[in-house]
Design an enzyme around this catalytic site. Sequence first.
Site, PDB file in Angstrom:
ATOM      1  N   ASP A  85       0.837  -1.203   0.000  1.00 57.57           N
ATOM      2  CA  ASP A  85       0.000   0.000   0.000  1.00 57.57           C
ATOM      3  C   ASP A  85       0.871   1.253   0.000  1.00 57.57           C
ATOM      4  O   ASP A  85       2.076   1.194   0.301  1.00 57.57           O
ATOM      5  CB  ASP A  85      -0.878  -0.049   1.267  1.00 57.57           C
ATOM      6  CG  ASP A  85      -2.202   0.679   1.100  1.00 57.57           C
ATOM      7  OD1 ASP A  85      -2.324   1.487   0.158  1.00 57.57           O
ATOM      8  OD2 ASP A  85      -3.112   0.460   1.930  1.00 57.57           O
TER       9      ASP A  85
ATOM     10  N   ASP B   2     -10.864   1.770  -3.361  1.00 57.56           N
ATOM     11  CA  ASP B   2     -11.389   1.474  -2.020  1.00 57.56           C
ATOM     12  C   ASP B   2     -12.910   1.483  -2.027  1.00 57.56           C
ATOM     13  O   ASP B   2     -13.532   1.125  -1.031  1.00 57.56           O
ATOM     14  CB  ASP B   2     -10.886   2.511  -1.011  1.00 57.56           C
ATOM     15  CG  ASP B   2      -9.574   2.067  -0.389  1.00 57.56           C
ATOM     16  OD1 ASP B   2      -9.182   0.904  -0.595  1.00 57.56           O
ATOM     17  OD2 ASP B   2      -8.950   2.882   0.296  1.00 57.56           O
TER      18      ASP B   2
HETATM   19  C1  DGJ Z   1      -5.810   1.937   1.912  1.00 53.45           C
HETATM   20  C2  DGJ Z   1      -6.178   0.750   1.078  1.00 53.45           C
HETATM   21  O1  DGJ Z   1      -6.677   1.178  -0.149  1.00 53.45           O
HETATM   22  C3  DGJ Z   1      -7.186  -0.098   1.814  1.00 53.45           C
HETATM   23  O2  DGJ Z   1      -7.583  -1.184   1.022  1.00 53.45           O
HETATM   24  C4  DGJ Z   1      -6.590  -0.580   3.102  1.00 53.45           C
HETATM   25  O3  DGJ Z   1      -5.544  -1.456   2.841  1.00 53.45           O
HETATM   26  C5  DGJ Z   1      -6.127   0.614   3.913  1.00 53.45           C
HETATM   27  N1  DGJ Z   1      -5.269   1.476   3.156  1.00 53.45           N
HETATM   28  C6  DGJ Z   1      -5.397   0.150   5.148  1.00 53.45           C
HETATM   29  O4  DGJ Z   1      -4.916   1.181   5.876  1.00 53.45           O
END
Ligand code: DGJ
Length: 738
Positions: free
Chosen positions: A469, A539
């Site tokens: 990430d 997300d």
């Molecule tokens: C941002 C990501 O896009 C999410 O899927 C998740 O992993 C969060 N970060 C975790 O902090």
Amino acid sequence: MKFYKPLSTVILMSGLVFALPLKAEIVNLSTPSTSLVLDAEKGGPFRFLYYGDKISASDIANLASAGTANRDAYPVYGNYPQGEAALSVTHPDGNMTLDMEVADIKTSANEADGSTVTTVSMRDKSYPISLDINYRTWPEEDVIETWVDITNNGKGAVTLNRFMSGYLPVRYGDVWLSSLYGSWANEGRLNQEPLRHGVKMIKNKDGVRNSHTSHAEIMLSLDGKPMENTGRTIGAALCYSGNYKLFIDTDDSNYHHLFAGINEENSAYNLKKGETFSTPALALTFSDEGLSGASRNFHRWGRNHRLANGNELRKILLNSWEGVYFDINEEGMAQMMKDIASMGGELFVMDDGWFGDKYYRDNDSASLGDWTVDTRKLPHGIQGLVDEAEKNGIKFGIWIEPEMTNSRSRLYAEHPEYIIKAENRDIVEGRGGTQLVLDLANPKVQDLVFNVVDTLMTKYPLIDYIKWDANAPIMQHGSQYLTRDNQSHLYIDYHKGFEKVLDRIRAKYPDVTIQACASGGGRANWGVLPWFDEFWVSDNTDALQRVYMQWGTSYFFPAVAMASHISAAPNHQTFRTIPLKYRTDVAMSGRLGMEIQPKNMTDEEKDFCRRAINTYKEIRPIVQQGDIYRLLSPYDNLGAASLMYVSPRKDDAVYYWWKTETFVNQQLPRVKMAGLDPDKTYTVTELNRIDNTPLPYEGKSFTGRFLMDNGLEMPLDHNVDYHKRNDYASRILRLKAN
Ligand code: DGJ
């Protein structure tokens, strides 16, 4: 002003370079169905002649008389400075001009990957600077990659002010641009507009995540309003993980001028004596089968050459994020693993929240950089989870965000010099009020980031999947590592460092699946994917909004790379309640996974998912490795969206149809299929059926010709018991050749 000189007699063979009697030297770069024709006469300028459908030797011989772009193939700044340039420099003596001539042409075949690179070398007539302009062709894919190596052969430093990867003139006309925009939770939105006079610019300055707000890929439809399966279409994808700029200058010449490369703003590059600067590649494709045709070219090229493990099928997974967020604990992880295993899933991924010992990762304000297990939450550590996964017959994956730290972390306390920060300025913090970006220009930081992965993989070799990430932009321009006179290298050196780390990781761990996530879909770019197997599309897991986002994203990226998860209802981002059938039918058009708390699902829902996962395993090769044909765009607001994937041999296909709005007595278009073999007969089976009675054509056979000329009628809603009725409808059909 120089004018293009007519070509003389030309003798041509595909992919080869020929010296011509009257001095012109034609470079004919061909792929199975396209030609890029250039004139690289030694001692002369380097000219662009043609890019499009494959043309014959005799047509190339007569190109000049037919009319071509009277343009340099790679325009440089200096003489005639009124137009836009791909390259602009300042020489050590302050001179700001370039005047280049062709010095040499070389072709080299790469036996390992089958590609051929043609390099046109250019030298400045008076200054010690040279360019290698490269074109890579693949024998089986209609994609040409172009990039430039700029070398300073002199004694003093040359400043590169602009250093684009490529330039392409496109004949002026009713040319339409398709591009993607959209930020967090709304990525991959499609924008289609005609090119008008002036400059249309698409850019990114995030520093870290470069597919939020816009995308470094575009398509140009040359025959008016974009069509999915007809019409000449050019695709261009800048393969770069950092800041970029693509712009199209429509001036009053007969051409639209497309430039694409690293965003040079605040990034002047000081090229030292003897140093070579290589631009990232710009991948070009051409198709006369519309936008979907260009997508298929990108997808095939990507899967074969540019996506980590692109020809392999991806596992069906459950990710813990939307199920538990930061509330990680051993029992919870064990229960999720058991649940996904019982539904037929193959992998469990533990997301954020598992680490930190001095500071705890109970929310997003601490601990990034401290990659030690939080034993309060996980007394048996990672090994305990790996063992648990094994017990359930599934694989285990883990979340990290290795480019980042928080001001509340051991790492920052011990190494404040590792973060991106300007001299004489306070730190600027991001997510959680404390997030900081590590300075990947610094080799020590590169080692640190490599070690995050290396330590995990060495200690727990059974880790099968890493979600990588990145949740912050570069928030202040400043490197504590770079010298004062090279501060403008920050954005570029960050990504050089990023690539070095990824090279080391992939050299040691070629098989671990790595997902590129960056606040959702912030890293969907071909510059990232050579090291990553897939990316998190967004997300936002709301299935209806995903129809739009995945549609846009599919323009450039294949389904095998697009992580698409079934999540809870009401949805956590839009709060919309969408039935499980629709959520599943959308997720199954990409790389299927789940992002849900299974313990909150009913047995009936679990059964449905179990059957769907089983079904997906059967169609997975078609979805993940087949050819996409987009049929009905959600962006056309016709009430439904539809696309299909067809196996390379055209003997198997999966058709998707999703209603996008609901009215009583609604009139929806009947969707014609595409990509089938007209002469084959296909038997229709509905997948994920919830209706009490089968569709009228269930089990019936139709020729590809009929399906492509007429399609099949989709009922407006589902024939289910009254209490199960709702305002959503979707269908997945399998079409298997007899
Ligand atoms: C941002 C990501 O896009 C999410 O899927 C998740 O992993 C969060 N970060 C975790 O902090």
